[in-house]
Motif scaffolding. Sequence first.
Motif, PDB file in Angstrom:
ATOM      1  N   SER A 150      54.718 -20.361 -11.615  1.00  0.00           N
ATOM      2  CA  SER A 150      54.852 -20.248 -13.118  1.00  0.00           C
ATOM      3  C   SER A 150      53.492 -20.716 -13.493  1.00  0.00           C
ATOM      4  O   SER A 150      53.097 -21.962 -13.291  1.00  0.00           O
ATOM      5  N   SER A 151      52.935 -20.077 -14.418  1.00  0.00           N
ATOM      6  CA  SER A 151      51.513 -20.598 -14.851  1.00  0.00           C
ATOM      7  C   SER A 151      51.522 -21.793 -15.574  1.00  0.00           C
ATOM      8  O   SER A 151      50.431 -22.713 -15.527  1.00  0.00           O
ATOM      9  N   ASP A 152      52.618 -22.258 -16.194  1.00  0.00           N
ATOM     10  CA  ASP A 152      52.662 -23.487 -17.017  1.00  0.00           C
ATOM     11  C   ASP A 152      53.530 -24.709 -16.185  1.00  0.00           C
ATOM     12  O   ASP A 152      53.952 -25.638 -16.738  1.00  0.00           O
ATOM     13  N   GLN A 181      52.082 -23.009  -8.994  1.00  0.00           N
ATOM     14  CA  GLN A 181      51.367 -22.301 -10.551  1.00  0.00           C
ATOM     15  C   GLN A 181      51.432 -21.035 -10.163  1.00  0.00           C
ATOM     16  O   GLN A 181      51.332 -20.326 -11.373  1.00  0.00           O
ATOM     17  N   GLU A 182      51.513 -20.468  -9.133  1.00  0.00           N
ATOM     18  CA  GLU A 182      51.593 -18.998  -9.099  1.00  0.00           C
ATOM     19  C   GLU A 182      52.924 -18.437  -9.439  1.00  0.00           C
ATOM     20  O   GLU A 182      53.066 -17.313 -10.070  1.00  0.00           O
TER      21      GLU A 182
END
Length: 266
Positions: A59-61, A56-57
């Motif tokens: 890509s936040s989504d 998630q770091e």
Amino acid sequence: MFVFKEDALNGRHILVTGATGGIGYETAKAAVRSGAAVTITGRNEEKLEELRQACQEISSDAKVFVQKADLTSEEDRAKLVEAAVEANGTIDGLVNSAGIGGGGPVKDLSEEDLRKIMELNYTATVLLTQLVYENMREADSGAVVNLSSLSGLRGTKGNSAYSASKFAVTGFTQAFAHEAIEENIRVNAVCPGFVDTSMGLNAIRKKGEREGRSFEEQMKVVEEGIPSGRITKAEEVANTIVFLLSAAAENVVGESVKISGGSVMR
């Protein structure tokens, strides 16, 4: 004609087993970087959560589903596939990265060690693949990448149990590839040599102990025997796996891709 690109797995759902190990860990991150939704599994919940956060770091989504599982358990395998499909939809790619090292000279092998190594490295791989294959068949597409080894291509001293399990994975890859491609599902394997992971470094340490060398001395011997002069990074194996999962490798079928730094050229 497709070319490999950064979003090569965009819209795909990739299931990565052994995600708490070095290669599986890096493969999950590489898949996220390439746009995939991922399901990650292993037996260490703390490590799985660490990996989820790392993804998630990137890509936040990022869509990252975590399912703890013991792949030697029929119940856990079934729950894993069912939960993965419910969370992220049809499984488009399976990376069979779960596995263990171990063994030693034949004179020292126990039946328990033999069974344990073969059960996880080979039997559980085949049985999980069966379940995922049914899901892929419904979609008439998919890709499977099995983690074999240079030890699945040639035997080495003191390595019979692990080598036999990886030869089995290589043979399974080739035989299953004939069946699966008829339904537009590609099956391949990667065969790395020594990799800079805890499992790979431990194998070097144990080999040094058998030869009466320190870890540092054995590492020097290993690297001097590799034309590139170094062992492989886990990220390099992960990048090869992502390529094999992508449409850029659409006619790569039943291959055992060596990642050896030039140490095995055949």
